[in-house]
Write an enzyme that holds these catalytic residues in place. Structure first.
Site, PDB file in Angstrom:
ATOM      1  N   GLU A  95      36.330  35.322  49.451  1.00  0.00           N
ATOM      2  CA  GLU A  95      37.752  34.958  49.410  1.00  0.00           C
ATOM      3  C   GLU A  95      38.490  35.448  50.654  1.00  0.00           C
ATOM      4  O   GLU A  95      39.486  36.170  50.567  1.00  0.00           O
ATOM      5  CB  GLU A  95      38.397  35.486  48.121  1.00  0.00           C
ATOM      6  N   ASP A 148      34.016  33.963  37.115  1.00  0.00           N
ATOM      7  CA  ASP A 148      35.089  34.895  37.432  1.00  0.00           C
ATOM      8  C   ASP A 148      35.910  35.248  36.195  1.00  0.00           C
ATOM      9  O   ASP A 148      37.026  34.753  36.043  1.00  0.00           O
ATOM     10  CB  ASP A 148      35.988  34.265  38.505  1.00  0.00           C
ATOM     11  N   GLU A 173      43.615  39.026  33.092  1.00  0.00           N
ATOM     12  CA  GLU A 173      43.978  37.910  33.970  1.00  0.00           C
ATOM     13  C   GLU A 173      43.854  36.553  33.275  1.00  0.00           C
ATOM     14  O   GLU A 173      44.787  35.759  33.276  1.00  0.00           O
ATOM     15  CB  GLU A 173      43.096  37.954  35.227  1.00  0.00           C
TER      16      GLU A 173
HETATM   17  C1  GCU Z   1      39.685  36.877  40.957  1.00  0.00           C
HETATM   18  C2  GCU Z   1      41.126  37.242  41.058  1.00  0.00           C
HETATM   19  C3  GCU Z   1      41.491  37.721  42.417  1.00  0.00           C
HETATM   20  C4  GCU Z   1      40.538  38.836  42.839  1.00  0.00           C
HETATM   21  C5  GCU Z   1      39.114  38.361  42.743  1.00  0.00           C
HETATM   22  C6  GCU Z   1      38.100  39.458  42.999  1.00  0.00           C
HETATM   23  O1  GCU Z   1      39.428  35.722  41.690  1.00  0.00           O
HETATM   24  O2  GCU Z   1      41.928  36.125  40.714  1.00  0.00           O
HETATM   25  O3  GCU Z   1      42.808  38.173  42.373  1.00  0.00           O
HETATM   26  O4  GCU Z   1      40.813  39.259  44.115  1.00  0.00           O
HETATM   27  O5  GCU Z   1      38.873  37.895  41.440  1.00  0.00           O
HETATM   28  O6  GCU Z   1      37.492  39.882  42.025  1.00  0.00           O
HETATM   29  O7  GCU Z   1      37.899  39.856  44.110  1.00  0.00           O
END
Ligand code: GCU
Length: 701
Positions: free
Chosen positions: A309, A388, A416
């Site tokens: 990400e 996730d 979440e």
């Molecule tokens: C999920 C979450 C993110 C977080 C990511 C992670 O995608 O929405 O906010 O950063 O997990 O675990 O790194």
């Protein structure tokens, strides 16, 4: 009815609510203690003594006397077991030496964090001995004793020996230095405010107490997404303040860790690269490690989100994850530090038209080929499912798949995707499904709990979870969400406890022992995960949430996005074919028989049906109902059961403190209304796609 236990109006004390109402003598084998005996020069025991004193004072209404020798009455004797060589010879009658309280063979049953609680008569006193090899072990013993007293299960003749099943028991704070918390639903950070580390150390200490009371021993103090200010946590400007936090956690047996930015050598060190094989980068990290350990000699190590990400990582330099992690491991190794390297790695810029790439395969495909190439102080942190933290996912096949690498399980306490602490969703049943899952990695009986508690020879394992607390007075926003923090710690300590046992003990400690209260709240907690699942995303489909904040229904919210999260609904059916024969092949990543069970639509567990298979709306489930009818029924029933939660809670009016009662009621009412929104959005979506009406002609729009 009159004796309302929960006089903690704000919920701040969580499950550590002690008061005289707690003490109802449930059986003749219970006693109230009038003194505490511990060697006053043993600094290691100070916190254990303090905690016990506070609890006993509140419960008995009398400050227990602190004595250095038991002489009379009922005493809790907190005992640090000396090293073997210093044991005095005393015959215990079983051929083993004793130090007066604990025999050699008993001591051998304890690891460093374990404890024994037993009774003995000494110096005219009736003693309950809490013995351990370390201050942390003694503290866990004290909290266990308090738990038994509060739950009415303390027996003065009890003989309890406990060691934690999983060695590394960690919380991950997703806190940022501006005070915000990524995926936080209970206010702001208790650690940071306006770019600075907090000076409200009392709150930090109270958090450490809560953690220790359920046996947690490690904490990562900042978000895995490390941005500019948090990158600086490992600099001289911040380290003295980080060290102050470490001092507090240390008293409670908790080690601190930091999430780091993989590009730190560039951002802090002025280098032009963060290539793990570049010698300048390697020396920069070595020097950094030495600096950190000057401030925090028992620093735990780094948590790293790399090449995930948009976070930087070794891929930028053409290196793999093992090369990336091992470089940091080498820097921490001289000090005993660990690198916790996350496996949450996938392509978040996928084309939704691409039906071949499957995000579920990603962590496995990235890390399995590297099994055995990570250094011995690297631990791979694996999310419980391959996607996730969805409401329901299969267990990640990396767990048990990896055989030559250290790994730990990552769970999410913060809700979440499970209602954001506005909906009630007790997560123990979900985590038990994970812990009890038989991976068959070492043949039948290779449950996740067993793999984590008995790692392969020479390897280490652990468990981590993203915390759900913030600076709301009650820590978790929803008062009942405290149960999730509690049950996470309890399962990390003993993954074989049942969801119900934990729910009951949490309820009794938090709300007292009115059986109506205990039964009602325990029942609500136990039902809540299935209720939530049934009105949101049953059958393992996931992802039907509003993008970004992830609250509330939006069936196509992620359907045409780049995040690799698709349900592929059309007018005929829904679900992702992940079989080996005709799909993305994900089902084949499990050991037999799981692989063949998931491969076939006939044998796939129905709660995961749409995760593994594409299914037509007129397909008949085992119960005989069609898929589309199941979707309708599940959402109608789920919403109805969410409404019942309100009534179940209302039945407790007058039995629990009115502040807490009101707060929870407001959330449950919101949940009931929001469950209707979920029901109607989802049902209408599928009715419009399929054109098939509800057999029971209920309103669909
Ligand atoms: C999920 C979450 C993110 C977080 C990511 C992670 O995608 O929405 O906010 O950063 O997990 O675990 O790194």
């Amino acid at each position: 009815m009159t004796n309302i236990h929960n006089c903690d109006k704000s919920g701040y004390k969580a499950w550590l609510v002690y008061n005289q109402a707690t003490w109802t003598k449930p059986n003749p084998n219970t006693v109230l203690f009038d003194s505490i005996c511990a060697d006053p020069v043993q600094k290691e025991l100070e916190v254990a003594v303090e905690e016990l004193k506070e609890a006993l004072t509140a419960i008995s209404g009398k400050i227990p006397e602190l004595v250095s020798k038991p002489t009379s009455g009922n005493t809790v004797l907190i005992h640090l077991i000396p090293q073997r060589k210093t044991l005095k010879t005393a015959d215990t009658g079983n051929g083993s030496e004793s130090d007066g309280y604990i025999s050699d063979s008993e001591a051998c049953r304890l690891d460093n964090e374990g404890f024994i609680i037993k009774s003995c008569q000494t110096g005219g006193a009736n003693c309950t001995v809490i013995a351990a090899k370390t201050g942390a072990g003694a503290l866990y013993g004290v909290f266990a004793l308090i738990r038994h007293i509060l739950c009415g299960t303390f027996d003065k003749n009890a003989y309890i020996v406990q060691n934690p099943a999983i060695k590394l028991r960690m919380l991950n704070q997703w806190d940022n230095m501006d005070g915000s918390i990524e995926r936080g639903y209970a206010g702001n950070s208790i650690f940071y405010r306006n770019g600075q580390i907090t000076t409200d150390l009392r709150r930090v200490r109270d958090y450490a107490r809560l953690m220790a009371s359920v046996g947690l021993n490690s904490i990562v103090l900042n978000n895995v997404n490390v941005h500019g200010p948090e990158t600086r946590l490992i600099t001289k400007e911040q380290l003295p303040k980080v060290a102050r936090l470490a001092d507090i956690f240390r008293e409670y047996g908790i080690k601190i860790y930091l999430s780091i930015n993989y590009s730190s050598p560039i951002e802090l060190g002025g280098l032009d690269t963060a290539d793990p094989l570049d010698s300048r980068v390697r020396s920069w990290w070595s020097e950094k490690a030495s600096e950190i350990y000057e401030y925090i000699p028992d620093f735990g190590g780094f948590l790293v989100k790399a090449d995930s990400e948009f976070r930087p990582g070794p891929f930028t330099y053409g290196r793999n994850h093992a090369e990336g992690a091992n470089m940091l491991a080498a820097a921490l190794k001289p000090y005993g530090g660990l690198v916790i390297w996350r496996c949450f790695v996938y392509n978040c810029r996928q084309d939704w038209r691409d039906r071949v790439t499957d995000r579920a395969n990603s962590a496995y495909d990235n890390f399995m080929p590297l099994d055995g190439s990570f250094d011995d102080n690297v631990i791979l942190q694996i999310k419980n499912g391959p996607m996730d933290f969805q409401v329901r996912e299969p267990v990640s096949p990396l767990i048990g798949g990896l055989k030559k690498s250290n790994y730990m399980l990552e769970l999410q306490v913060t809700q979440e995707y499970t209602g954001q602490q506005r909906h009630l969703c007790y997560l123990a049943p979900m985590w038990k499904d994970v812990l009890d899952f038989d991976t068959y990695s070492r043949g039948k009986g290779s449950t996740v709990a067993r793999l984590l508690s008995e790692p392969e020879d020479g390897l280490i394992s652990g468990i981590a979870a993203v915390s759900n607390i913030g600076d709301d007075m009650n820590w978790t926003g929803h008062d009942l969400a405290q149960a999730n923090l509690y049950c996470y710690g309890r399962l990390a300590w003993d993954p074989w406890l049942t969801s119900e046992e934990i729910a009951r003990e949490w309820t009794m400690q938090t709300f007292g022992r009115d059986p109506v209260v205990t039964d009602t709240i325990t029942g609500m907690l136990l039902d809540s995960y299935h209720i939530y699942e049934s009105y949101t995303t049953p059958l393992g489909i996931g992802w039907m949430v509003n993008p970004g904040h992830h609250y509330g229904p939006n069936v196509d919210g992620y359907e045409y996005s780049a995040w690799g999260t698709y349900h592929r609904a059309d007018h005929k059916g829904i679900g992702v074919d992940r079989s080996v024969a005709t799909g993305t092949g994900f089902a084949g990543k499990y050991f037999p028989p799981n692989s063949s069970i998931y491969e076939s639509i006939e044998t796939c567990p129905e709660e995961l049906l749409l995760f593994f298979h594409r299914v037509e709306y007129d397909y008949r489930l085992k119960s005989g109902v069609t898929l589309i009818q199941y979707i309708y029924d599940s959402h109608f029933e789920g919403a109805a059961r969410a409404a019942e939660l309100v009534d179940r809670w209302k039945s407790l009016e007058g039995r629990i403190g009115s502040d807490c009662f009101g707060r929870v009621l407001a959330r449950l009412e919101e949940q009931a209304a929001h469950a209707c929104e979920w029901r109607d959005v989802i049902n209408s979506y599928f009715y419009r796609k399929s054109g098939i009406p509800d057999e029971k002609s209920r309103p669909i729009y």
